[in-house]
Design an enzyme around this catalytic site. Structure first.
Site, PDB file in Angstrom:
ATOM      1  N   PRO A   1       0.858  -0.820  -0.450  1.00 52.18           N
ATOM      2  CA  PRO A   1       0.111   0.412  -0.141  1.00 52.18           C
ATOM      3  C   PRO A   1       0.337   1.630  -0.138  1.00 52.18           C
ATOM      4  O   PRO A   1       0.498   2.546  -0.694  1.00 52.18           O
ATOM      5  CB  PRO A   1      -1.105   0.463   1.331  1.00 52.18           C
ATOM      6  N   TYR A   2       2.127   1.303   0.382  1.00 47.83           N
ATOM      7  CA  TYR A   2       3.140   2.283   0.785  1.00 47.83           C
ATOM      8  C   TYR A   2       3.379   2.870  -0.955  1.00 47.83           C
ATOM      9  O   TYR A   2       3.257   4.212  -1.437  1.00 47.83           O
ATOM     10  CB  TYR A   2       4.162   2.081   1.385  1.00 47.83           C
ATOM     11  N   GLY A   3       3.714   1.685  -1.015  1.00 46.41           N
ATOM     12  CA  GLY A   3       4.048   1.870  -2.544  1.00 46.41           C
ATOM     13  C   GLY A   3       2.974   2.250  -4.108  1.00 46.41           C
ATOM     14  O   GLY A   3       3.256   3.639  -4.424  1.00 46.41           O
TER      15      GLY A   3
END
Length: 439
Positions: free
Chosen positions: A212-214
């Site tokens: 989810p960060y990327g």
């Protein structure tokens, strides 16, 4: 009967009458008051705060005013320091959820002159607050660092990451568009590439994020790119995708200080020092079965001083209606094991290692091809020695001071004086730091 001359000389209660005999003296006072009032108004008009405004609220020839979002954080504070050293005007906006007010105070002490630095406590998810900040300040450019940024945490709290990274970037863009701010330097990440089949990573490598960060960062990039293509935008955009950041200000004025509750998700550098200090019993290395030379992950470790240099060069090269996308890395991958060995050398402590299973969302090998940024921005990483970066400034200072306090609390009652305690502490950690006693 009251005499007429007495009645004329005594005015009724509550009333005063003008006495012609005092006229010259009163006229002099009035003239003096007018002169002083005029002088005061003139002085006030020359001051930055006249009329409720400040130097931050107006554009000045030869002065570039940069909004640094997340400027109280690890990377943002180092970027603010560099901008201030280079005579930029800086406004830091941070909600301190991950940032550190201590970093802001250091910057305020280093640059106390009026009109150099201001700090605004605000949440970038608050649209009204963001618009108020832009309406009250005359920004020439935005460096957007503010973001939650832990891969592991993003897999457990994905919605938080999409709100904090993607939605907040959209609000920043809308505010920039509404208030005519045309230059954006965006802090992105190599996590947008996911786990590419081929190394090293170039800017043309397909973006296939696996956490989810990327994904949130890639969405933010897409929004920026889509808006920049419109005629209305006319923006100068630089997107910097950087790799694993380490190090600190070489002079020890700033450093990395993650909150205790975030240590589990934090950078490997912080974990190494915690283990060396005994804050945690040892270092947990997650994943030893990757298809790499020693089974641990391979990363491209970029020193924060080099990273902020890339941001400043990107700001100087940004051009209207153009977008620049650059990888910021050394071009060399080093394994987690290599990093731990460097940390042992920097601290002089034989850190205990505990090997665990892989961390969710992680990938085996990631390192950059910095050819494009080398060529177009004339930027090359200078701090490429891991031990040197880990030994810099505040990293080693925090290690020594924290460790000394802990050591002293255990040994001071044994009859040693503080100088003997210091010597014993350094000897115990095999640190070759000379002890100088003032005369």
């Amino acid at each position: 009967m009251i005499p007429l001359n007495r009645r004329a000389s005594q005015p009724r209660a509550g009333m005063e009458y003008f006495d012609a005999r005092r006229k010259p003296h009163n006229v002099g006072k009035v003239i003096a008051a007018l002169v002083l009032t005029t002088l005061c108004i003139f002085v006030l008009k020359q001051s930055p705060g006249f009329g409720g405004t400040s130097v931050f609220s107006r554009h000045e020839p030869g002065v570039t005013h940069v909004l640094v979002t997340g400027g109280a954080g690890y990377i943002g504070s180092h970027a603010s320091l560099r901008l201030l050293k280079d005579n930029y005007r800086v406004t830091i906006v941070d909600n301190l959820s991950r940032g550190n007010m201590g970093a802001v105070k250091v910057l305020q002490e280093l640059f106390p002159q009026p009109g150099r630095l201001q700090f605004i406590y605000a949440d970038l998810g608050d649209k009204k607050a963001v618009n108020k900040i832009f309406s009250e300040n005359a920004f020439d450019a935005v460096m957007h660092f503010a973001a939650v940024a832990y891969v592991g945490e993003s897999t457990m709290e994905p919605l938080r990451y999409y709100h904090n990274i993607t939605s907040n970037t959209l609000l920043i863009l809308e505010a920039m568009a509404s208030h005519g701010v045309k230059t954006l330097i965006y802090s992105s990440t190599c996590a947008t590439y996911g786990e590419p089949e081929k190394m090293p990573i170039t800017e043309a490598t397909p973006q296939l994020p696996i956490n989810p960060y990327g994904k949130a960062k890639k969405m933010a990039e897409d929004i920026i790119l889509d808006f920049s293509k419109t005629k209305k935008a006319d923006m100068a955009v630089m997107i910097l995708r950087y790799f694993n950041v380490i190090g600190s200000d070489p002079e020890g004025r700033l450093g990395e200080a993650p909150r205790p509750e975030l240590r589990e998700h934090g950078r490997i550098s912080g974990a190494c020092f915690d283990a060396a200090l005994g804050v945690i019993p040892g270092l947990k290395v997650k994943g030893i079965d990757y298809l790499t030379t020693d089974g641990t992950c391979i990363r491209d470790y970029i020193d924060v001083t080099d990273l902020v240099d890339a941001h400043v060069k990107a700001l100087n090269k940004a051009e209207p209606s153009k977008v620049g996308i650059y990888n910021v890395g050394t071009g060399r991958g080093r394994s987690v094991k290599e990093f731990v060995d460097a940390c042992k050398k920097a601290t002089g402590v034989n850190i205990k290692i505990e090997y665990l299973s892989r961390r969710p969302g992680d990938y085996a090998e990631v390192y950059s091809d910095p050819t494009k940024i080398n060529t177009e921005l004339n930027w090359t990483a200078q701090y490429t020695d891991l031990k040197e970066s880990l030994s810099n400034g505040r990293y080693i200072l925090i290690f020594l001071v924290s460790g000394l306090l802990s050591f002293a609390s255990k040994n001071i009652l044994s009859g040693l004086d503080m100088l003997e305690v210091l010597e014993a502490f350094l000897n115990a950690r095999h640190c070759s730091v000379p002890i100088v006693v003032g005369t």
